[in-house]
Enzyme design. Structure first.
Site, PDB file in Angstrom:
ATOM      1  N   CYS A  89       1.634   8.341  -8.194  1.00 58.08           N
ATOM      2  CA  CYS A  89       1.108   9.053  -9.351  1.00 58.08           C
ATOM      3  C   CYS A  89       1.961  10.301  -9.623  1.00 58.08           C
ATOM      4  O   CYS A  89       3.102  10.178 -10.028  1.00 58.08           O
ATOM      5  CB  CYS A  89      -0.372   9.383  -9.149  1.00 58.08           C
ATOM      6  N   HIS A 205      -2.965   4.164  -7.168  1.00 56.25           N
ATOM      7  CA  HIS A 205      -3.239   4.870  -5.912  1.00 56.25           C
ATOM      8  C   HIS A 205      -3.640   3.907  -4.789  1.00 56.25           C
ATOM      9  O   HIS A 205      -4.835   3.657  -4.589  1.00 56.25           O
ATOM     10  CB  HIS A 205      -4.382   5.865  -6.115  1.00 56.25           C
ATOM     11  N   GLU A 207      -3.772   4.516  -1.683  1.00 57.46           N
ATOM     12  CA  GLU A 207      -4.526   5.240  -0.653  1.00 57.46           C
ATOM     13  C   GLU A 207      -6.019   5.300  -0.967  1.00 57.46           C
ATOM     14  O   GLU A 207      -6.829   5.607  -0.078  1.00 57.46           O
ATOM     15  CB  GLU A 207      -3.962   6.661  -0.474  1.00 57.46           C
TER      16      GLU A 207
END
Length: 230
Positions: A89, A205, A207
């Site tokens: 990002c 994302h 994560e």
């Protein structure tokens, strides 16, 4: 493999990344501060991560100020020596501003911030970040206002020719179609790598998709591919 996660003023996904790598994936993580320069604890088999957020408030352009931080000077040197670097990002935006990846990230086509689960797929089984995830679509969250990847035709053709496009936005069945391209990225591009295949950038994302508590572990496949192909 050790992971170093950089925190800039305005980073808001750094601890998401640290928690994901350390607790969900059981990896060694070293926290790095933007004013520091020391990467002597890392070898080129390790990986530096630039997380999401709004580095330095994104007051100029997303990632434009972070590119000049002391730590980024070391990260650029690390990457140029063959060390692995991932930008997610805002981290992807920083890598583009730093010249480690080609292209830019523009305002979303609808001019609005988008935060939702989307699908992406890898079609180039050539980079360590995607070696084990080619095939089925992965459900990964996005959360950005300036995530529309753009480059000129010559750059795009070179990315295609060199198989540097890691991920494209797709629907749940893996079809790369315009309706699945939520931010209007050119050619549905969600992530790319450099020619040397040691610097990776992606807007979604992973994560945020590594914990069973969150109901989605597709992001683990992306990180595990990098770890397994070290």
């Amino acid at each position: 493999m050790k992971f170093g996660v950089v925190t800039f003023p305005g980073s808001n996904c750094d601890h998401d990344m640290i928690d994901s790598l350390r607790n969900d994936l059981g990896q060694e993580v070293i926290e790095l501060w933007h004013k520091d320069k020391d990467l002597s604890a890392f070898s080129t088999t390790d990986c530096i991560v630039l997380p999401g957020g709004f580095s330095y408030g994104d007051y100029l352009r997303c990632g434009a100020i972070a590119r000049f931080s002391p730590m980024m000077q070391s990260v650029i040197e690390f990457a140029n020596k063959g060390g692995r670097v991932i930008g997610v990002c805002n981290g992807f935006q920083v890598l583009c501003e730093a010249g480690l990846l080609p292209g830019v990230l523009l305002r979303n086509q609808n001019q609005q911030f988008i935060c939702k689960n989307i699908f992406l797929k890898s079609e180039n089984n050539v980079a360590s970040l995607t070696k084990d995830v080619t095939g089925r679509p992965l459900m990964i969250p996005i959360a950005h206002g300036e995530g529309r990847y753009y480059a000129d035709d010559a750059t795009l053709d070179e990315l295609e020719r060199n198989k540097q496009i890691l991920f494209r936005y797709c629907d749940e069945f893996g079809n790369i179609i315009e309706s699945a391209n939520h931010n209007g990225a050119i050619r549905n591009i969600a992530g790319i790598c450099n020619k040397e295949r040691n610097v990776f950038g992606m807007m979604p994302h992973p994560e945020r998709a590594t914990s069973t508590a969150l109901g989605n572990t597709d992001g683990q496949l992306i990180f595990q591919s990098l770890i397994n192909n070290n």
